[in-house]
Write a protein that holds these residues in place. Structure first.
Motif, PDB file in Angstrom:
ATOM      1  N   LEU A   1       7.180  38.718  44.153  1.00  0.00           N
ATOM      2  CA  LEU A   1       8.395  37.903  44.091  1.00  0.00           C
ATOM      3  C   LEU A   1       8.285  36.733  43.116  1.00  0.00           C
ATOM      4  CD1 LEU A   1       9.514  37.873  47.819  1.00  0.00           C
ATOM      5  CD2 LEU A   1      10.408  39.247  45.936  1.00  0.00           C
ATOM      6  N   ALA A   2       7.090  36.389  42.690  1.00  0.00           N
ATOM      7  CA  ALA A   2       6.921  35.302  41.720  1.00  0.00           C
ATOM      8  C   ALA A   2       7.591  35.629  40.389  1.00  0.00           C
ATOM      9  CB  ALA A   2       5.436  35.030  41.493  1.00  0.00           C
ATOM     10  N   PHE A   3       7.725  36.916  40.067  1.00  0.00           N
ATOM     11  CA  PHE A   3       8.360  37.301  38.818  1.00  0.00           C
ATOM     12  C   PHE A   3       9.869  37.075  38.856  1.00  0.00           C
ATOM     13  CE2 PHE A   3       4.503  39.944  38.926  1.00  0.00           C
ATOM     14  CZ  PHE A   3       3.902  39.448  37.785  1.00  0.00           C
ATOM     15  N   TRP A   4      10.439  36.970  40.056  1.00  0.00           N
ATOM     16  CA  TRP A   4      11.883  36.773  40.200  1.00  0.00           C
ATOM     17  C   TRP A   4      12.243  35.321  40.463  1.00  0.00           C
ATOM     18  CZ3 TRP A   4      15.065  40.376  38.670  1.00  0.00           C
ATOM     19  CH2 TRP A   4      14.568  41.675  38.574  1.00  0.00           C
ATOM     20  N   ARG A   5      11.273  34.465  40.617  1.00  0.00           N
ATOM     21  CA  ARG A   5      11.543  33.061  40.893  1.00  0.00           C
ATOM     22  C   ARG A   5      12.340  32.441  39.741  1.00  0.00           C
ATOM     23  NH1 ARG A   5       6.474  30.954  41.747  1.00  0.00           N
ATOM     24  NH2 ARG A   5       6.581  31.846  43.818  1.00  0.00           N
ATOM     25  N   GLY A   6      13.432  31.758  40.072  1.00  0.00           N
ATOM     26  CA  GLY A   6      14.261  31.123  39.066  1.00  0.00           C
ATOM     27  C   GLY A   6      15.307  32.038  38.454  1.00  0.00           C
ATOM     28  N   ASN A   7      15.353  33.289  38.872  1.00  0.00           N
ATOM     29  CA  ASN A   7      16.287  34.244  38.296  1.00  0.00           C
ATOM     30  C   ASN A   7      17.621  34.291  39.046  1.00  0.00           C
ATOM     31  OD1 ASN A   7      16.914  36.137  36.321  1.00  0.00           O
ATOM     32  ND2 ASN A   7      16.382  37.835  37.659  1.00  0.00           N
ATOM     33  N   THR A   8      17.726  33.656  40.201  1.00  0.00           N
ATOM     34  CA  THR A   8      18.932  33.723  41.018  1.00  0.00           C
ATOM     35  C   THR A   8      20.175  33.234  40.287  1.00  0.00           C
ATOM     36  OG1 THR A   8      17.591  33.507  42.997  1.00  0.00           O
ATOM     37  CG2 THR A   8      19.941  33.065  43.225  1.00  0.00           C
ATOM     38  N   PRO A   9      20.159  32.087  39.596  1.00  0.00           N
ATOM     39  CA  PRO A   9      21.368  31.670  38.881  1.00  0.00           C
ATOM     40  C   PRO A   9      21.827  32.680  37.821  1.00  0.00           C
ATOM     41  CG  PRO A   9      19.822  29.849  39.014  1.00  0.00           C
ATOM     42  CD  PRO A   9      19.109  31.071  39.516  1.00  0.00           C
ATOM     43  N   ASN A  10      20.884  33.298  37.152  1.00  0.00           N
ATOM     44  CA  ASN A  10      21.232  34.301  36.151  1.00  0.00           C
ATOM     45  C   ASN A  10      21.878  35.520  36.801  1.00  0.00           C
ATOM     46  OD1 ASN A  10      21.297  35.389  33.512  1.00  0.00           O
ATOM     47  ND2 ASN A  10      19.530  36.638  34.007  1.00  0.00           N
ATOM     48  N   VAL A  11      21.336  35.962  37.919  1.00  0.00           N
ATOM     49  CA  VAL A  11      21.897  37.119  38.616  1.00  0.00           C
ATOM     50  C   VAL A  11      23.305  36.798  39.112  1.00  0.00           C
ATOM     51  CG1 VAL A  11      21.653  38.584  40.667  1.00  0.00           C
ATOM     52  CG2 VAL A  11      19.665  38.071  39.254  1.00  0.00           C
TER      53      VAL A  11
ATOM     54  N   ARG B   1      25.430  34.626  37.822  1.00  0.00           N
ATOM     55  CA  ARG B   1      26.313  34.542  36.657  1.00  0.00           C
ATOM     56  C   ARG B   1      26.661  35.937  36.140  1.00  0.00           C
ATOM     57  NH1 ARG B   1      23.307  31.615  33.380  1.00  0.00           N
ATOM     58  NH2 ARG B   1      22.504  33.380  32.240  1.00  0.00           N
ATOM     59  N   GLN B   2      25.668  36.786  35.994  1.00  0.00           N
ATOM     60  CA  GLN B   2      25.922  38.128  35.480  1.00  0.00           C
ATOM     61  C   GLN B   2      26.727  38.959  36.474  1.00  0.00           C
ATOM     62  OE1 GLN B   2      25.411  39.159  32.430  1.00  0.00           O
ATOM     63  NE2 GLN B   2      24.537  37.180  31.933  1.00  0.00           N
ATOM     64  N   GLY B   3      26.480  38.758  37.763  1.00  0.00           N
ATOM     65  CA  GLY B   3      27.245  39.472  38.781  1.00  0.00           C
ATOM     66  C   GLY B   3      28.708  39.088  38.731  1.00  0.00           C
ATOM     67  N   GLY B   4      28.977  37.810  38.539  1.00  0.00           N
ATOM     68  CA  GLY B   4      30.358  37.356  38.434  1.00  0.00           C
ATOM     69  C   GLY B   4      31.053  37.919  37.214  1.00  0.00           C
ATOM     70  N   THR B   5      30.345  37.961  36.115  1.00  0.00           N
ATOM     71  CA  THR B   5      30.900  38.507  34.883  1.00  0.00           C
ATOM     72  C   THR B   5      31.201  39.992  35.049  1.00  0.00           C
ATOM     73  OG1 THR B   5      29.670  36.905  33.579  1.00  0.00           O
ATOM     74  CG2 THR B   5      30.455  38.853  32.419  1.00  0.00           C
ATOM     75  N   ALA B   6      30.271  40.718  35.643  1.00  0.00           N
ATOM     76  CA  ALA B   6      30.476  42.153  35.846  1.00  0.00           C
ATOM     77  C   ALA B   6      31.658  42.400  36.779  1.00  0.00           C
ATOM     78  CB  ALA B   6      29.205  42.787  36.411  1.00  0.00           C
ATOM     79  N   ALA B   7      31.798  41.587  37.815  1.00  0.00           N
ATOM     80  CA  ALA B   7      32.919  41.749  38.745  1.00  0.00           C
ATOM     81  C   ALA B   7      34.254  41.499  38.050  1.00  0.00           C
ATOM     82  CB  ALA B   7      32.754  40.800  39.931  1.00  0.00           C
ATOM     83  N   MET B   8      34.313  40.471  37.220  1.00  0.00           N
ATOM     84  CA  MET B   8      35.556  40.182  36.495  1.00  0.00           C
ATOM     85  C   MET B   8      35.893  41.316  35.531  1.00  0.00           C
ATOM     86  SD  MET B   8      36.833  37.427  37.618  1.00  0.00           S
ATOM     87  CE  MET B   8      38.018  37.001  36.371  1.00  0.00           C
TER      88      MET B   8
END
Length: 88
Positions: A32-42, A44-51
């Motif tokens: 899980l250390a490789f995903w630390r700090g990636n939540t805001p990016n996910v 943002r990209q999830g919102g863009t994909a939904a729109m």
């Protein structure tokens, strides 16, 4: 010169390769250390994909008349008209 330093010139903080860093992070902190700090990016990209998903039909309805018009134009001209138009 780099050759005179015995190959240690490329070592940064005691690591000689990205794989060595990856193995060390995995051993010390886990996967899980490789995903630390990636939540805001996910988020943002999830919102863009939904729109994009929600608005795709709207985009298609706006572009369809333009595409249909441009696809019809060449087929309504006779070969003689095309030759004459190219020679102008």
């Amino acid at each position: 010169s780099l050759a005179g330093q015995g190959g240690n010139a490329l070592r940064v903080d005691g690591y000689s390769s990205a794989w060595e860093v990856t193995r060390n992070v995995y051993r010390k902190e886990g996967f899980l250390a490789f995903w630390r700090g990636n939540t805001p990016n996910v988020i943002r990209q999830g919102g863009t994909a939904a729109m994009n998903f929600m608005l795709m039909d709207h985009y298609k309805s706006m572009v369809a008349p333009i595409m249909n018009y441009s696809l019809i134009l060449p087929s309504t001209r006779s070969p003689e008209d095309r030759v004459r138009r190219r020679s102008l």
